[in-house]
Write a protein that holds these residues in place. Sequence first.
Motif, short mmCIF file in Angstrom:
data_model
loop_
_atom_site.label_atom_id
_atom_site.label_comp_id
_atom_site.label_asym_id
_atom_site.label_seq_id
_atom_site.Cartn_x
_atom_site.Cartn_y
_atom_site.Cartn_z
N PRO A 64 -28.75 -37.97 -13.96
CA PRO A 64 -29.01 -38.27 -15.37
C PRO A 64 -29.51 -39.18 -16.53
N ALA A 65 -30.01 -39.17 -17.60
CA ALA A 65 -29.66 -40.14 -18.34
C ALA A 65 -28.07 -40.73 -18.85
N PRO A 66 -28.10 -41.52 -18.90
CA PRO A 66 -29.31 -42.90 -19.31
C PRO A 66 -28.41 -43.93 -17.83
N GLU A 67 -28.73 -43.09 -16.05
CA GLU A 67 -28.69 -43.37 -15.19
C GLU A 67 -29.68 -44.43 -14.84
N ARG A 68 -29.91 -45.27 -13.67
CA ARG A 68 -30.77 -46.26 -13.78
C ARG A 68 -32.25 -45.58 -12.46
N ASN A 69 -33.37 -45.53 -12.98
CA ASN A 69 -33.94 -44.59 -12.23
C ASN A 69 -35.21 -44.92 -11.67
N TRP A 70 -36.55 -46.57 -11.58
CA TRP A 70 -36.71 -46.67 -11.88
C TRP A 70 -37.35 -46.68 -10.86
N THR A 71 -38.85 -46.85 -10.47
CA THR A 71 -39.74 -46.58 -9.13
C THR A 71 -40.52 -47.21 -9.03
N TRP A 72 -41.14 -48.40 -10.45
CA TRP A 72 -41.93 -49.06 -10.27
C TRP A 72 -41.63 -50.43 -10.57
#
Length: 273
Positions: free
Chosen positions: A209-217
């Motif tokens: 869930p937002a705002p947890e870090r979730n980057w892919t690039w």
Amino acid sequence: MPEKRSKASPMVKIATWNINSVRLRAQQVGRFLIEQEPDVLCLQEIKTVAELFPYDAFNALGYTHHAVHGQKGYHGVATISRIPLREVSRHDWQDNGEARHVGVELLGPGNGMILENVYIPAGGDIPDREANAKFGQKLDFLERMTRWAEKVERPTLIVGDFNIAPLECDVYDHKALLKVVSHTPLEVETLTRFADAHGWVDLGRKHIPAPERNWTWWSYRTYWQEKDRGRRLDHMWASPELAAQSTSHRIVEETRRWEQPSDHVPLITEFAL
DNA sequence: ATGGTGGGTAGCCCA
């Protein structure tokens, strides 16, 4: 007393990864398949024609079912699987012949699931369709996808490199990126219309869930800066009934630390079907 | 701050 199921619900594990040349990184794909054991892997930016796709490397690991929509040098998508599948579509949502989509139907466990593997155009550098034709083509691609999504009727999972980070927390600095292609309000609005056209559920944010870090690039151009400045460009979105069956989702960020990595990392979702 | 790096290809395009 909990109700007992008459049949065990099969677990199906689906992954997606923008590999940025599948020939250069076939060994990395193999390592990922061995370590993570997905049933199906959707690849984007394979950057090769189907004739030169490294089938043997994946066949040897049990991934003997393939749907490869290739192109010389640029773009290209492929879905490889240890579950039997049937290729059902190759949409050209940019209407210019580029290989950016392949759709399959799973025929074994997960029987009947439609899996859409898509590589949305990056859109160039200037967020203005008058000054930059690529930006307009990206928006047009999304509009055609939206018209398609309005007619989707079967349980469908659409995955891939969307080249848009929709939420403020999907980028390392929301304000700094408001005028940067991938995070402009116009792109986010256009992607939101696509989401609303079918009620797609963003599995990345269902499970993280937002705002947890979730980057892919992470841009190759900022490696030298030693700063951790990523964006969430890769997505797995499910139609509502299918989304209700997802049991886990994660980003395999460790591939970034492998030698000569892709600028994208893989995502994996598990379903109890 | 107005660059930088990487992949495929062949004299630059795309990301």
